[in-house]
Scaffold this active site. Structure first.
Site, PDB file in Angstrom:
ATOM      1  N   GLY A  84      52.401  60.409  42.467  1.00 33.33           N
ATOM      2  CA  GLY A  84      53.016  61.904  42.341  1.00 33.33           C
ATOM      3  C   GLY A  84      53.356  62.437  43.527  1.00 33.33           C
ATOM      4  CG  HIS A 283      45.504  57.004  37.199  1.00 33.82           C
ATOM      5  ND1 HIS A 283      46.238  57.141  36.193  1.00 33.82           N
ATOM      6  CD2 HIS A 283      45.880  57.655  38.285  1.00 33.82           C
ATOM      7  CE1 HIS A 283      47.020  58.382  36.314  1.00 33.82           C
ATOM      8  NE2 HIS A 283      47.161  58.496  37.625  1.00 33.82           N
TER       9      HIS A 283
HETATM   10  C1  LIG Z   1      48.127  59.780  45.153  1.00 29.72           C
HETATM   11  C2  LIG Z   1      48.136  59.091  43.785  1.00 29.72           C
HETATM   12  C3  LIG Z   1      49.125  59.811  42.781  1.00 29.72           C
HETATM   13  C4  LIG Z   1      49.303  58.984  41.678  1.00 29.72           C
HETATM   14  N1  LIG Z   1      49.921  59.534  40.614  1.00 29.72           N
HETATM   15  C5  LIG Z   1      50.204  58.950  39.508  1.00 29.72           C
HETATM   16  C6  LIG Z   1      51.162  59.627  38.639  1.00 29.72           C
HETATM   17  O1  LIG Z   1      51.711  60.618  38.763  1.00 29.72           O
HETATM   18  N2  LIG Z   1      51.297  58.808  37.520  1.00 29.72           N
HETATM   19  C7  LIG Z   1      50.727  57.571  37.162  1.00 29.72           C
HETATM   20  O2  LIG Z   1      50.822  56.890  36.082  1.00 29.72           O
HETATM   21  N3  LIG Z   1      49.996  57.147  38.036  1.00 29.72           N
HETATM   22  C8  LIG Z   1      49.677  57.570  39.328  1.00 29.72           C
HETATM   23  N4  LIG Z   1      48.748  57.117  40.321  1.00 29.72           N
HETATM   24  C9  LIG Z   1      48.117  55.992  39.999  1.00 29.72           C
HETATM   25  C10 LIG Z   1      48.955  54.589  40.478  1.00 29.72           C
HETATM   26  O3  LIG Z   1      50.141  54.379  39.465  1.00 29.72           O
HETATM   27  C11 LIG Z   1      48.179  53.312  40.363  1.00 29.72           C
HETATM   28  O4  LIG Z   1      47.664  53.252  39.115  1.00 29.72           O
HETATM   29  C12 LIG Z   1      47.004  53.296  41.515  1.00 29.72           C
HETATM   30  O5  LIG Z   1      47.376  53.780  42.525  1.00 29.72           O
HETATM   31  C13 LIG Z   1      46.696  51.805  41.695  1.00 29.72           C
HETATM   32  O6  LIG Z   1      45.528  51.841  42.512  1.00 29.72           O
HETATM   33  P1  LIG Z   1      45.633  51.483  44.200  1.00 29.72           P
HETATM   34  O7  LIG Z   1      46.025  52.834  44.720  1.00 29.72           O
HETATM   35  O8  LIG Z   1      44.360  51.167  44.464  1.00 29.72           O
HETATM   36  O9  LIG Z   1      46.700  50.559  44.342  1.00 29.72           O
HETATM   37  C14 LIG Z   1      48.736  57.771  41.508  1.00 29.72           C
HETATM   38  C15 LIG Z   1      47.787  57.058  42.492  1.00 29.72           C
HETATM   39  C16 LIG Z   1      47.617  57.997  43.901  1.00 29.72           C
HETATM   40  C17 LIG Z   1      46.909  57.286  44.623  1.00 29.72           C
END
Ligand SMILES: Cc1cc2nc3c(=O)[nH]c(=O)nc-3n(C[C@H](O)[C@H](O)[C@H](O)COP(=O)(O)O)c2cc1C
Length: 395
Positions: A84, A283
């Site tokens: 996001g 997530h």
């Molecule tokens: C700052 C941040 C914001 C995120 N926002 C969303 C989001 O809006 N919707 C969503 O489905 N996942 C969101 N995620 C999760 C990511 O899609 C993903 O599942 C996750 O970052 C994977 O793990 P990693 O950061 O260790 O690669 C977010 C992750 C982070 C770090």
């Protein structure tokens, strides 16, 4: 010649650069997990428990890492996960990350809670574009957003299903960083002590037309990043069930995925509902603490639905070897979250490009070292698995 490395030789270096540039509250929002951060730590340590069993003398002089995902060939076995916040980390960060993805020949996912209108990403960048949707208490709002993504031409819709309520991030309460943003003496001091971010992101937004809006929300609830909460309508829906997914299946004619599935029984339900792909994800350790690491869940998920639908995995991927391990277990692709976000937070588009170049080089090197010329040659016999995975893989 310009130095495209940015002085960063791995993803941890990009994280360091991002940490120096961003206000602390913002960095922690991107970097940290929830509660005691057991999921967050385990997402990384699990990769240390999976070991490689290289094959040698296999002529690896010609190597490539392309895959075919949902009928499209792409240059690397990864796609950009929805996050996001790229637009808060960097001025117009969503455009920067989408450009980096396009240049690397991989899909980019735009999250609902972003600051760049989905149509701008299509018009100004293009490439392979996926859209991520949260299902809100007012279902009509979610349907409106999905229709808009359909009309804008997005190739795939990802419905995130792991967040029926907001997660518990105590550090955000301590550091005063919340979205919508609020001004407190503490976070004002935090911003003032990070002038590069303050000038190049915050002040630039102010000069170019005011604080940004959540551009992908419906007009009646659209708000600036520093506004009062959007009200009940945009609260996450804790009453969702599989009928909602069946409804969305009728509405969305192209590739449909659900994200945040860790239990094989749910993957089977998703397949029964006509969903095209599941994203095995916790997530990034941000919503539930103590959850199984997605890579640990992967073998059973593949056994349950791997032949009926596409199975993608994310959470904790920071090295090319992590990606190689997931692909050797049988994943169809990997989503990259923080690794590219660190890059964008550190340096915008060149930072996102650098993160992907690092991962590409690391994948290539590991493939050579374990005797593989293509992703198709990766398999479980190249891995020494810890006990739970051994059981899962042979179950
Ligand atoms: C700052 C941040 C914001 C995120 N926002 C969303 C989001 O809006 N919707 C969503 O489905 N996942 C969101 N995620 C999760 C990511 O899609 C993903 O599942 C996750 O970052 C994977 O793990 P990693 O950061 O260790 O690669 C977010 C992750 C982070 C770090």
């Amino acid at each position: 010649m310009t130095d495209t490395t940015l002085g960063a030789y791995n993803i941890a270096d990009l994280r360091d650069l991002a940490r120096k540039r961003l206000p602390r509250g913002l960095f922690e929002f991107m970097d940290r997990g929830c509660e005691d951060e057991v999921s967050l730590r385990n997402n990384r340590s699990v990769f240390e428990r999976i070991k490689l069993k290289p094959r040698v003398l296999n002529d690896v002089s010609k190597r490539e890492q392309s895959i075919t995902l949902f009928g499209h060939q792409q240059d690397m076995p990864v796609a950009i996960a929805p996050t996001g916040t790229p637009g808060i980390m960097w001025y117009e960060g969503e455009l920067a990350l989408a450009r980096a993805a396009k240049q690397a020949g991989i899909p980019f996912t735009l999250a609902t809670t972003t600051l760049t209108a989905m149509e701008r990403i299509v018009d100004e960048v293009g490439g392979r574009l996926w859209f991520q949707l949260y299902m809100y208490a007012d279902r009509a709002l979610s349907r409106w957003i999905a229709e808009r993504a359909k009309n804008a031409g997005y190739e795939a819709l990802i419905i995130t299903v792991d967040s029926p309520t907001f997660s518990n991030r105590e550090y955000n309460l301590r550091n005063g960083f919340t979205i919508p943003m609020t001004y407190t003496p503490r976070n004002i001091a935090d911003v003032l002590s990070h002038p590069r971010w303050m000038i190049n992101v915050w002040l630039r937004y102010l000069v170019e037309g005011g604080l940004p809006l959540f551009e992908n929300y419906p007009p009646e609830v659209k708000a600036r990043v520093k506004a009062a909460p959007m009200g009940r309508a945009m609260k996450l829906n804790d009453a969702l069930d599989w009928d909602d997914i069946r409804e969305m299946r009728k509405l969305w004619p192209r590739t449909l995925m659900i994200k945040g599935v860790l239990n094989p029984a749910d993957a089977a339900m998703a397949a029964d509902c006509g969903v095209d792909g599941v994203i095995v994800s916790n997530h990034g350790g941000r919503v539930i603490d103590g959850a199984i690491a997605p890579i640990d869940a992967l073998p059973l998920m593949l056994d349950a639905v791997g032949k009926r639908m596409t199975v993608i995995v994310d959470s904790g991927f920071r090295r090319g070897s992590d990606i190689v391990k997931a692909m050797a277990l049988g994943a169809h692709a990997v989503l990259i979250g923080r690794a590219t976000l660190y890059g964008v937070a550190a340096a915008g588009e060149p930072g996102g490009t650098r993160a992907l170049a690092i991962l590409r080089e690391e994948i290539d090197r590991v493939m050579a070292l374990i005797g593989c010329r293509s992703i198709a040659e990766l398999n479980r016999a190249l891995l020494a698995l810890p006990a739970p995975l051994t059981i899962a893989a042979s179950a």
